[in-house]
Scaffold this motif. Structure first.
Motif, PDB file in Angstrom:
ATOM      1  N   PHE A 235      23.142  39.050  51.184  1.00  0.00           N
ATOM      2  CA  PHE A 235      23.320  37.620  51.437  1.00  0.00           C
ATOM      3  C   PHE A 235      23.516  36.861  50.133  1.00  0.00           C
ATOM      4  CE2 PHE A 235      22.170  38.271  55.796  1.00  0.00           C
ATOM      5  CZ  PHE A 235      22.689  37.173  56.465  1.00  0.00           C
ATOM      6  N   VAL A 236      22.796  37.237  49.079  1.00  0.00           N
ATOM      7  CA  VAL A 236      22.965  36.571  47.785  1.00  0.00           C
ATOM      8  C   VAL A 236      24.375  36.816  47.251  1.00  0.00           C
ATOM      9  CG1 VAL A 236      22.158  36.466  45.406  1.00  0.00           C
ATOM     10  CG2 VAL A 236      20.496  36.714  47.256  1.00  0.00           C
ATOM     11  N   VAL A 237      24.830  38.059  47.328  1.00  0.00           N
ATOM     12  CA  VAL A 237      26.188  38.392  46.883  1.00  0.00           C
ATOM     13  C   VAL A 237      27.216  37.637  47.725  1.00  0.00           C
ATOM     14  CG1 VAL A 237      27.871  40.255  46.703  1.00  0.00           C
ATOM     15  CG2 VAL A 237      25.505  40.638  45.970  1.00  0.00           C
ATOM     16  N   TYR A 238      26.958  37.560  49.024  1.00  0.00           N
ATOM     17  CA  TYR A 238      27.880  36.852  49.924  1.00  0.00           C
ATOM     18  C   TYR A 238      27.986  35.370  49.546  1.00  0.00           C
ATOM     19  CZ  TYR A 238      29.276  34.353  54.160  1.00  0.00           C
ATOM     20  OH  TYR A 238      29.870  33.499  55.051  1.00  0.00           O
ATOM     21  N   ALA A 239      26.857  34.767  49.141  1.00  0.00           N
ATOM     22  CA  ALA A 239      26.884  33.361  48.753  1.00  0.00           C
ATOM     23  C   ALA A 239      27.830  33.126  47.574  1.00  0.00           C
ATOM     24  CB  ALA A 239      25.472  32.890  48.401  1.00  0.00           C
ATOM     25  N   ARG A 240      27.918  34.103  46.677  1.00  0.00           N
ATOM     26  CA  ARG A 240      28.771  33.950  45.484  1.00  0.00           C
ATOM     27  C   ARG A 240      30.224  34.298  45.764  1.00  0.00           C
ATOM     28  NH1 ARG A 240      31.656  32.626  42.359  1.00  0.00           N
ATOM     29  NH2 ARG A 240      31.674  32.764  40.065  1.00  0.00           N
ATOM     30  N   TRP A 241      30.474  35.318  46.555  1.00  0.00           N
ATOM     31  CA  TRP A 241      31.847  35.794  46.722  1.00  0.00           C
ATOM     32  C   TRP A 241      32.359  35.727  48.163  1.00  0.00           C
ATOM     33  CZ3 TRP A 241      28.852  38.935  43.153  1.00  0.00           C
ATOM     34  CH2 TRP A 241      29.227  38.728  41.814  1.00  0.00           C
ATOM     35  N   GLY A 242      31.637  35.049  49.032  1.00  0.00           N
ATOM     36  CA  GLY A 242      32.088  34.935  50.422  1.00  0.00           C
ATOM     37  C   GLY A 242      33.359  34.127  50.573  1.00  0.00           C
ATOM     38  N   HIS A 243      33.718  33.355  49.534  1.00  0.00           N
ATOM     39  CA  HIS A 243      34.938  32.542  49.636  1.00  0.00           C
ATOM     40  C   HIS A 243      36.197  33.401  49.594  1.00  0.00           C
ATOM     41  CE1 HIS A 243      34.267  32.997  45.276  1.00  0.00           C
ATOM     42  NE2 HIS A 243      35.577  32.885  45.155  1.00  0.00           N
ATOM     43  N   TYR A 244      36.052  34.676  49.218  1.00  0.00           N
ATOM     44  CA  TYR A 244      37.215  35.558  49.201  1.00  0.00           C
ATOM     45  C   TYR A 244      37.615  36.037  50.596  1.00  0.00           C
ATOM     46  CZ  TYR A 244      37.132  35.873  44.105  1.00  0.00           C
ATOM     47  OH  TYR A 244      37.197  35.583  42.770  1.00  0.00           O
ATOM     48  N   ILE A 245      36.773  35.820  51.591  1.00  0.00           N
ATOM     49  CA  ILE A 245      37.121  36.201  52.961  1.00  0.00           C
ATOM     50  C   ILE A 245      38.231  35.281  53.457  1.00  0.00           C
ATOM     51  CG2 ILE A 245      36.286  36.416  55.340  1.00  0.00           C
ATOM     52  CD1 ILE A 245      33.514  36.947  54.221  1.00  0.00           C
ATOM     53  N   PRO A 246      39.361  35.825  53.900  1.00  0.00           N
ATOM     54  CA  PRO A 246      40.481  34.962  54.360  1.00  0.00           C
ATOM     55  C   PRO A 246      40.071  34.147  55.583  1.00  0.00           C
ATOM     56  CG  PRO A 246      41.202  37.230  54.016  1.00  0.00           C
ATOM     57  CD  PRO A 246      39.711  37.248  53.950  1.00  0.00           C
ATOM     58  N   GLN A 247      40.388  32.855  55.572  1.00  0.00           N
ATOM     59  CA  GLN A 247      40.028  32.001  56.684  1.00  0.00           C
ATOM     60  C   GLN A 247      40.809  32.319  57.956  1.00  0.00           C
ATOM     61  OE1 GLN A 247      40.265  27.882  55.607  1.00  0.00           O
ATOM     62  NE2 GLN A 247      38.734  28.043  53.982  1.00  0.00           N
ATOM     63  N   ASP A 248      41.984  32.937  57.799  1.00  0.00           N
ATOM     64  CA  ASP A 248      42.799  33.223  58.975  1.00  0.00           C
ATOM     65  C   ASP A 248      42.577  34.637  59.512  1.00  0.00           C
ATOM     66  OD1 ASP A 248      43.847  34.508  56.814  1.00  0.00           O
ATOM     67  OD2 ASP A 248      45.934  33.886  57.137  1.00  0.00           O
ATOM     68  N   ALA A 249      41.574  35.364  58.951  1.00  0.00           N
ATOM     69  CA  ALA A 249      41.287  36.713  59.442  1.00  0.00           C
ATOM     70  C   ALA A 249      40.670  36.631  60.836  1.00  0.00           C
ATOM     71  CB  ALA A 249      40.345  37.438  58.492  1.00  0.00           C
TER      72      ALA A 249
END
Length: 893
Positions: A235-249
């Motif tokens: 969850f901590v890692v996701y908070a930092r790099w979760g913005h790389y998940i494509p919004q249209d996926a």
């Protein structure tokens, strides 16, 4: 105590240490841990009694104020104590992990290829030896250099919260980047600032926040599990790099979040009381959980544990299957106080499981009964482990309402397990214990009635007086010590002296308040404010009566230190601690000194409470990171949308997803952690379907508890198998079977909220649910169809379920009858589950569904009742016919 029982205590302690992976603390380490634990408990007791202000009025000296702490500071000290104890009690590694094994393999390979004296071999051996010295504790009895380092860093982190809180408040507005670098905080580092590298330009607060979160993760790995540590870290890692998940996926696109800097993440996870490490879960721990863990420790060390076990056996031990029934009562009571399925299974099971085996129950079944009842303690009011306090905080529901709502489902669960062991006893022809092996019930109650007083007082403070939870627990703690002080001083020889001292102290205090407005000490030091009325003086004396009782008991015992108190039967751990202390200080006579035993009881209870609280506090601190990430990232609404999309607007599917997630996530983790995580992720989705908030939270709690006895990671069941010497997996299977009603009842009360006494009302045009009041019980139109009939159906349904699981009702039940019993059980307990599931299937094939109306619900319960009654009558007739045939055969022979 006999040698056999002493050996059992040793085996029990060793088994518990093995399961919990604790160090064996002895010598100076035991003294250090005890001292820190006592200080930890004293800190929490002061907060429970006096609140945020750590100040006291001393005779002659006057007002002495140490500190007035803010909530963030209070939480930081609370977690700091837990981290220090975690690093002392749990070793970082025992040297048998994958890294150690690979280093050993590499060392052996280098020895074989280039020789032991080759420089490469020496480097590898030196690296392995250095890491072993720094990290490894193979015998679980050595504090490593890493532990000392982490303890020192913990001290620095807590000190920063205390001494630099003004800077922390400024950084809430300006960000962590505005904080001072380390050389400005510690001026002696200024001359070597150039050697600090990036640290010289980095905020000291940011560094402490990063290291603090990492220390919580490390303590979680040690005290809880690697599994939970990985989940929190993800969850901590996701908070930092979760913005790389494509919004249209597809599907996962809703998990995309805005980009966050490390400074923003750390600030929200480490310097925040709403979310993060010091968020709501830790606040609940500070205010409620710890003091109730301490309450349980005081009650256990007072000897109440063994007294309640003996009481349960006295009440039910001579009945059919009596040892198992007594185990249910004793384990349920101790489980609700301890809040730990594993610890309660091992400690209570050390006594109950051998008796069950001796009476004829199979080892797997005996272990399953103990594990099932012990895990059920976490859903049993009034304490409910730690979960009830989290529910109070998350739902803003008064504590009294939470325990009222939780009462009926908990009683149903224990009744269901009771019926199952009764049927098993009938199937295998197991009787009860001989009367001479049991204590007399009336004599037992007369000898230990005072053990019931704290429970009664706790309920009185919570429900009748409606004091705060922390205040109620504090007054009850005080009552336990006061009662034990009087019991320690009471005998035929001293009862007159005890009464005279207590009466004299009370009279002197009354007169002092009456004449001077303050107590005796205040009057003697000239702090009087003038006389007061008799009523006010009596009220002042009654408000501190517990302290007077403690003083009278201590004074009486001090004048007769070697008095043999006939009613005092403290836990053996207290006597062992007093004896060990006497040996250390060269005073072996302390073991027979009642004043030393009384002091030892208080200190040992404080120490035991702190040790029990450590994994709970570490767990809630780690779990708080997850709602912290969800909050700071704005993930919440998107997560709810994803869950509803997966569930396809099917309430039954959503409930099944929640139940499955609770069980899977809860495997090997404390129930409190499972509850915090799933409430953060699924709570809003459940209430979005119209489920009452309190019912939704109880639903999640129930399935989190079930995880403790669900294979393949049935930790409570595996602990029971260690005591029962049984097959661990089979014990887990049978424990889950015995707890099956715990899996159906939550569906029942979610679909029929009246089972948990929730009533739908309209307030200012909006529909909401509230816990029923006394006035509601007079409304027959609501009480009968929505409460009485469903509750009766649930109780009858668990009887049908017991027949299904055990395969016996009056006589053996065949496969067809077991299926019919299972159907009747579902119809009696949760007909809405079947109908809603059917409607979902119909909608899938294009046929319109519908709603489960009250009429349909009652009609299906009626069908279930008729089916159950028919099966019951049929089996009873078969049993009677078989018995008659047997009698005739005996007569003919």
């Amino acid at each position: 105590m006999s040698d056999d029982s002493a050996q059992t205590d040793v085996e029990t302690e060793e088994l518990l240490q093995e399961i919990e992976r604790k160090r064996s603390v002895r010598g100076w380490l035991a003294v250090a841990v005890a001292a820190i634990g006592i200080l930890y408990s004293a800190y929490q007791m002061w907060f429970a009694a006096r609140g945020f202000e750590f100040a006291a009025t001393l005779p002659v000296v006057g007002e002495v104020e140490l500190a007035t702490l803010q909530l963030l500071q209070l939480n930081a000290v609370h977690v700091g104590f837990a981290l220090v104890l975690a690093f002392l009690l749990y070793p970082p590694t025992t040297g048998d992990g994958p890294v150690s094994r690979r280093l050993a393999t590499l060392s052996e390979t280098s020895h074989d290829r280039v020789g032991r004296d080759h420089p490469v071999s020496r480097v590898i051996d030196g690296l392995g030896g250095g890491l072993s010295w720094f990290l490894a504790d193979p015998d679980a009895d050595r504090v490593t250099p890493l532990d000392y380092l982490l303890i020192a860093i913990t001290g620095l982190a807590v000190a920063y919260f205390i001494t630099d809180f003004d800077e922390i408040q400024q950084m809430r507005a300006l960000g962590l980047e505005a904080g001072r670098p380390i050389q400005e905080v510690f001026a002696f580092l200024e001359p070597i600032a150039g050697l600090l590298g990036p640290l010289a330009d980095t905020s000291y607060a940011f560094v402490l926040g990063v290291v603090g979160v990492l220390m919580v993760l490390e303590a979680t790995r040690r005290a809880i599990s690697l599994y939970l540590m990985i989940i929190v870290a993800v969850f901590v890692v996701y908070a930092r790099w979760g913005h790389y998940i494509p919004q249209d996926a597809v599907y996962v696109g809703v998990l995309s979040i805005p980009e966050l800097s490390w400074a923003s993440i750390v600030q929200n996870l480490w310097y925040n009381t709403e979310n993060g490490v010091f968020g709501i879960p830790v606040t609940v721990s500070v205010q409620f959980i710890y003091i109730f863990i301490l309450f349980g420790a005081f009650l256990e060390m007072s000897g109440a544990g063994q007294w309640f076990i003996d009481l349960a056996y006295a009440a039910t031990g001579d009945r059919k299957g009596g040892p198992a029934k007594a185990s249910i009562l004793a384990s349920g009571f101790m489980g609700t106080i301890s809040g730990s399925s594993i610890a309660n299974t091992v400690t209570t099971g050390a006594f109950t499981i051998p008796l069950m085996k001796r009476s004829g129950y199979r080892p797997e079944f005996a272990g399953a009964v103990e594990a099932s009842a012990s895990s059920g303690g976490q859903i049993l009011p009034p304490v409910m482990g730690a979960a009830a306090f989290l529910i109070v905080q998350y739902t803003a529901t008064p504590f009294a309402d939470v325990i009222v709502a939780a009462a009926i489902p908990a009683i149903v669960f224990f009744f269901g397990v009771w019926v199952m062991v009764h049927f098993e006893a009938g199937r295998t022809n197991i009787g009860g214990l001989a009367t001479e092996d049991l204590v007399d019930l009336s004599d037992h109650l007369r000898a230990g009635w005072f053990y019931l007083a704290p429970i009664v007082m706790l309920l009185y403070f919570l429900i009748v007086v409606r004091l705060s939870v922390a205040r109620s627990a504090w007054y009850t703690l005080l009552a336990i010590v006061a009662l034990l002080s009087l019991v320690a001083a009471y005998s035929d020889e001293t009862r007159g002296r005890l009464a005279a001292i207590l009466g004299g102290v009370v009279l002197a205090e009354f007169l002092a308040h009456l004449l001077t407005g303050v107590g005796v000490v205040g009057a003697l030091t000239g702090a009087g404010t003038g006389g007061t009325s008799p009523a006010a003086a009596a009220g002042a004396v009654l408000g501190t009566l517990g302290w007077y009782a403690i003083g009278a008991g201590v004074l009486t015992v001090a004048t007769r230190p070697h008095l043999a108190a006939p009613l005092l039967n403290l836990d053996p751990q207290v006597d062992e601690a007093v004896a060990a202390t006497g040996d250390v200080v060269g005073r072996p006579s302390l073991r027979d000194n009642e004043l030393a035993r009384l002091v030892g009881f208080v200190l040992k209870s404080m120490d035991a409470g702190a040790r029990t609280a450590v994994p709970v506090v570490v767990a809630v601190a780690a779990a708080g990171v997850i709602p912290g990430v969800i909050s700071v990232s704005g993930l919440g609404p998107n997560l709810v949308a994803l869950i509803r999309a997966v569930a396809g607007d099917s309430l039954v599917l959503l409930l099944l997803i929640t139940a499955f997630a609770s069980i899977v996530l809860g495997m090997g983790m404390p129930t409190t952690v499972t509850y915090i995580i799933l409430v953060s992720m699924l709570g809003t989705a459940l209430t979005g379907f119209g489920i009452p908030e309190l019912a939704a939270h109880l639903f999640i709690l129930y399935f989190g508890v079930i995880a403790d006895i669900t294979p393949p990671v049935a930790v409570a069941a595996y602990a029971a198998s260690g005591v029962a010497k049984s097959d661990a997996f089979q014990t887990g299977i049978e424990a889950f079977s015995l707890s099956l009603n715990k899996a159906i009842v939550p569906f029942a009360f979610v679909l029929t909220p009246g089972i948990v006494l929730l009533r739908e009302v309209t307030v200012e045009g909006e529909t909401e649910y509230r816990v029923a009041r006394l006035s509601d019980l007079g409304d027959v139109g609501w009480l009968v169809p929505e409460v009485a009939i469903p509750v009766a159906g649930v109780f009858l349904g668990v009887v049908a379920l017991a027949g299904t699981v055990i395969g016996y009702v009056y006589t053996d039940v065949g496969p067809g009858s077991r299926t019919a019993l299972a159907v009747s059980s579902l119809l009696l307990m949760a007909p809405g589950l079947l109908v809603s599931g059917l409607y979902d299937v119909l909608e899938l094939v294009g046929i319109g569904g519908g709603e489960v109306t009250l009429t349909v619900d009652l009609a299906l319960r009626g069908v279930g009742l008729v089916l159950f009654a028919a099966l019951l009558a049929r089996n009873r007739h078969r049993a009677t016919r078989a018995a008659t045939a047997g009698t005739e055969a005996d007569a003919a022979s």
